[in-house]
Enzyme design. Structure first.
Site, PDB file in Angstrom:
ATOM      1  CG  ASP A  61      21.951   6.995 -17.389  1.00 39.30           C
ATOM      2  OD1 ASP A  61      22.652   7.169 -16.371  1.00 39.30           O
ATOM      3  OD2 ASP A  61      22.201   6.128 -18.233  1.00 39.30           O
ATOM      4  CE1 TYR A  63      22.078   6.650  -8.273  1.00 35.83           C
ATOM      5  CE2 TYR A  63      19.820   6.993  -7.543  1.00 35.83           C
ATOM      6  CZ  TYR A  63      21.160   7.321  -7.485  1.00 35.83           C
ATOM      7  OH  TYR A  63      21.575   8.324  -6.647  1.00 35.83           O
ATOM      8  CG  PHE A  74      21.759  12.679  -8.213  1.00 39.47           C
ATOM      9  CD1 PHE A  74      22.903  11.932  -8.448  1.00 39.47           C
ATOM     10  CD2 PHE A  74      21.555  13.838  -8.939  1.00 39.47           C
ATOM     11  CE1 PHE A  74      23.843  12.338  -9.385  1.00 39.47           C
ATOM     12  CE2 PHE A  74      22.487  14.259  -9.880  1.00 39.47           C
ATOM     13  CZ  PHE A  74      23.634  13.511 -10.090  1.00 39.47           C
ATOM     14  CG  HIS A 183      28.608  12.657 -11.902  1.00 39.35           C
ATOM     15  ND1 HIS A 183      28.438  11.638 -10.989  1.00 39.35           N
ATOM     16  CD2 HIS A 183      27.431  12.756 -12.573  1.00 39.35           C
ATOM     17  CE1 HIS A 183      27.208  11.147 -11.099  1.00 39.35           C
ATOM     18  NE2 HIS A 183      26.578  11.804 -12.051  1.00 39.35           N
TER      19      HIS A 183
END
Length: 224
Positions: A61, A63, A74, A183
């Site tokens: 999701d 930031y 990202f 991740h």
């Protein structure tokens, strides 16, 4: 937004789940700070047309810190401090390709080349990670992925982390390729993200299918 994703979005907006999702997000914005700004929620689709998509980078999701989320998974704007997960992505980019560290976290050059920077959930409450999960965004991004999977030209899917890897079940077209890993978060990057070489592997898979590779280079901060 390009006509192809625009048509897709118009169809999804008419579905009951999307109307409920829209109401939920509106209520959240009325009562809390929500990221990213409303105008940036669909920025990933605006930046990378369906017709030119060749790689999909799937995040979780947005930031949840002030001023960070900009609608591209990202990525952050050039004047924003690079968050830890993105710092690890850039480190792996350097280790994988030898490209220099750019000194910023603006990934728009990737999006402009056909790299769809998509989160599985497109909004989040300030300071509360995953706070908008389970309210309909997953149905929307499932539909995005099914639409991509139905295409005949190879697309390489980079699935980083548990939320992204759960989408693999939606990918049944043998034309496409999937690269999975942990991740890039500091909590998990050493458990399989570092050393996974996703950038060169993705390009090799594109070239194998006759598609142009991605130039993963990011202009240095002082050049922008």
């Amino acid at each position: 937004m390009h006509r192809d994703w625009g048509t897709f979005l118009a169809i999804e907006r008419e579905k009951p789940y999307f109307r409920e999702l829209t109401a939920f997000v509106a209520h959240e914005r009325a009562n809390h700070v929500v990221h990213p700004p409303d105008a940036m929620v669909f920025r990933a689709l605006e930046a990378t047309p369906l017709a030119t998509t060749k790689v999909v980078v799937l995040g979780q999701d947005p930031y949840h810190g002030a001023g960070q989320a900009n609608g591209l998974a990202f990525s952050v704007d050039r004047d924003v401090t690079v968050p830890p997960s993105l710092r690890n992505i850039l480190r792996e980019l350097h280790d994988d390709t030898g490209l220099p560290l750019p000194g910023h976290g603006d990934l728009r050059p990737w999006a402009e080349q056909g790299v769809l920077l998509l989160n599985t959930t497109l909004t989040v409450r300030d300071g509360e990670a995953a706070s908008h999960s389970g309210h309909g965004w997953e149905s929307f991004t499932d539909a995005v992925i099914r639409t991509l999977d139905a295409r005949t030209e190879r697309t390489v899917f980079l699935l980083w982390g548990t939320h992204a890897r759960a989408k693999r079940a939606l990918l049944s077209n043998p034309a496409h390729a999937v690269i999975e890993s942990a991740h890039p978060s500091p909590l998990s990057a050493r458990k399989g993200f570092f050393g996974s070489r996703p950038f060169t592997r993705a390009n090799n898979l594109l070239v194998e299918a006759g598609r142009e590779p991605v130039d993963w280079a990011l202009p240095a901060a002082e050049e922008g």
